[in-house]
Scaffold this active site. Structure first.
Site, PDB file in Angstrom:
ATOM      1  N   HIS A  71       0.829  -1.216   0.000  1.00  0.00           N
ATOM      2  CA  HIS A  71       0.000   0.000   0.000  1.00  0.00           C
ATOM      3  C   HIS A  71       0.854   1.253   0.000  1.00  0.00           C
ATOM      4  CE1 HIS A  71       0.134   1.330   4.286  1.00  0.00           C
ATOM      5  NE2 HIS A  71       0.126   0.050   4.616  1.00  0.00           N
ATOM      6  N   ASP A 183       6.209   1.952   6.528  1.00  0.00           N
ATOM      7  CA  ASP A 183       4.861   1.375   6.503  1.00  0.00           C
ATOM      8  C   ASP A 183       4.002   2.234   5.577  1.00  0.00           C
ATOM      9  OD1 ASP A 183       2.330   0.354   6.990  1.00  0.00           O
ATOM     10  OD2 ASP A 183       2.219   1.086   9.040  1.00  0.00           O
ATOM     11  N   GLU A 217      -4.954   2.304   2.710  1.00  0.00           N
ATOM     12  CA  GLU A 217      -4.931   1.144   3.632  1.00  0.00           C
ATOM     13  C   GLU A 217      -5.070   1.586   5.072  1.00  0.00           C
ATOM     14  OE1 GLU A 217      -3.151  -1.820   6.405  1.00  0.00           O
ATOM     15  OE2 GLU A 217      -2.493   0.235   6.005  1.00  0.00           O
ATOM     16  N   HIS A 327       4.613   3.496  12.991  1.00  0.00           N
ATOM     17  CA  HIS A 327       3.839   4.735  13.085  1.00  0.00           C
ATOM     18  C   HIS A 327       4.581   5.827  13.849  1.00  0.00           C
ATOM     19  CE1 HIS A 327      -0.390   3.274  11.712  1.00  0.00           C
ATOM     20  NE2 HIS A 327       0.586   2.698  11.020  1.00  0.00           N
TER      21      HIS A 327
END
Length: 362
Positions: A71, A183, A217, A327
């Protein structure tokens, strides 16, 4: 495809450019253009959709379709409220971590370009040490140096502007890649490298390969949900990141054990089609690719779920890249794992046959 080096200078230049570009959820198209530009020599055509998912297709006329997917979006913030004295209050766009915000520099994306700001925080001297108030979504705010609301608006900042962190790619100790948005820009990078290797090694696949970089996502697998209806694949191999659980304050008994440098993590979950997963683990063992295993309870929490439960059921599996500090702006992965995820997807594709159903009943 023995243990040859996979990443080269061109790969790394692309990775750095791709990571350093901001692609917040809902605003992924600049990153998608960078990605498609890199992928262009290795695919036959592209599909893009209304919300910005991009797909490089090899053998577009083939009836049997295999997806490899990552993603494209990264977590971010939105301007939610502008106070009379010119401070900006925010809400999340994806799972942004309020605890890491204080003292971070930010980029606010406006029609006039980037406006810089900082997440301010009261000095240690002014805080009550007996009952320290932690950073929370309702007490963190951004200062862009404006004296009042009018000046904020004059600078082009308004409610709804998206906010990202400017942190850029670097390498620690020669083999640890560090950046915000690994990510899952790493997923998009790794599937692009698979396409490159297939082309450079002159491999002819007996099926159509759909190299898919999905949007949105981080807010519920939405891009994958849309594109799987367009592609209608027979098989989907998804790659995303998963938690390295060897750093402080994480309990491996609860989270499972995974470690950067120890190999790709193969998921066990109801959404994972077990015969496809067996093909992946058998391939890893045959090709001496190190791998780890993860058990996921109800859902994988990745685009795997969106593919698996679409179109009457699509044989889907998840190969994850172990990552530290998810994150945050200092997400970290190991170069060896990146290469081994690429290698594992590549070798698995070479074993999938045209028309393979992965049926449990044959």
């Amino acid at each position: 495809m023995a243990k040859q080096k996979i990443l080269n200078k061109k790969s790394m230049d692309f990775l750095e450019k791709y990571l350093n570009n901001a692609s917040p959820t809902g605003y992924e198209w600049e990153g998608q253009n960078i990605w498609m530009d890199y992928l262009k020599p290795y695919v036959d055509e592209f599909i893009t959709d209304t919300y910005g998912t991009a797909v490089g297709v090899i053998n577009p006329k083939a009836k049997f379709k295999v997806v490899i997917e990552g993603h494209a979006d990264e977590i971010s913030w939105y301007v939610n409220y502008i106070s009379d004295n010119g401070l900006l209050y925010v809400i999340r766009n994806g799972g942004s971590d309020h605890q890491i915000a204080p003292s971070k520099i930010v980029n606010i994306h406006t029609k006039k370009g980037i406006v810089k700001g900082v997440f301010g925080w009261p000095a240690i001297h002014t805080r009550n040490k007996s009952k320290e108030e932690p950073p929370k979504p309702d007490n963190i705010c951004i200062d862009i140096g404006a004296k009042d609301k009018k000046e904020v608006e004059k600078m082009g900042v308004h409610v709804g502007c998206v906010i990202t962190y400017p942190d850029e790619f670097h390498i620690l100790n020669k083999d640890k890649f560090v950046c915000r948005a690994l990510d899952n820009r790493m997923g998009g990078f790794m599937i692009a490298e698979v396409a490159r290797l297939l082309k450079e090694n002159k491999k002819k696949l007996p099926f159509g390969l759909y190299v898919t970089n999905s949007v949105q996502e981080e807010i519920g697998l939405r891009g994958a949900e849309m594109i799987t209806q367009t592609i209608k694949p027979n098989v989907a191999i998804v790659t995303d990141v998963t938690h390295d659980t060897t750093t402080p304050m994480i309990d491996p008994k609860k989270q499972g054990l995974a470690e950067i440098g120890a190999g790709p993590v193969v998921a066990y979950a109801p959404a994972v089609q077990q015969k496809l997963r067996d093909l992946i683990t058998d391939t890893a063992e045959e090709k001496n690719i190190p791998f780890q295993r993860a058990a996921l309870s109800r859902a994988t929490g990745t685009d795997t779920d969106a593919f698996a439960y679409s179109n009457g059921g699509v044989a889907s599996a998840l190969i994850s890249l172990p990552l530290r500090y998810m994150h945050t702006t200092v997400e970290m992965v190991h170069k060896d794992d990146v290469e081994n995820v690429i290698r594992l997807i590549y070798e698995t594709l070479l074993k999938i046959e045209d028309g393979e159903t992965f049926s449990y009943f044959n």
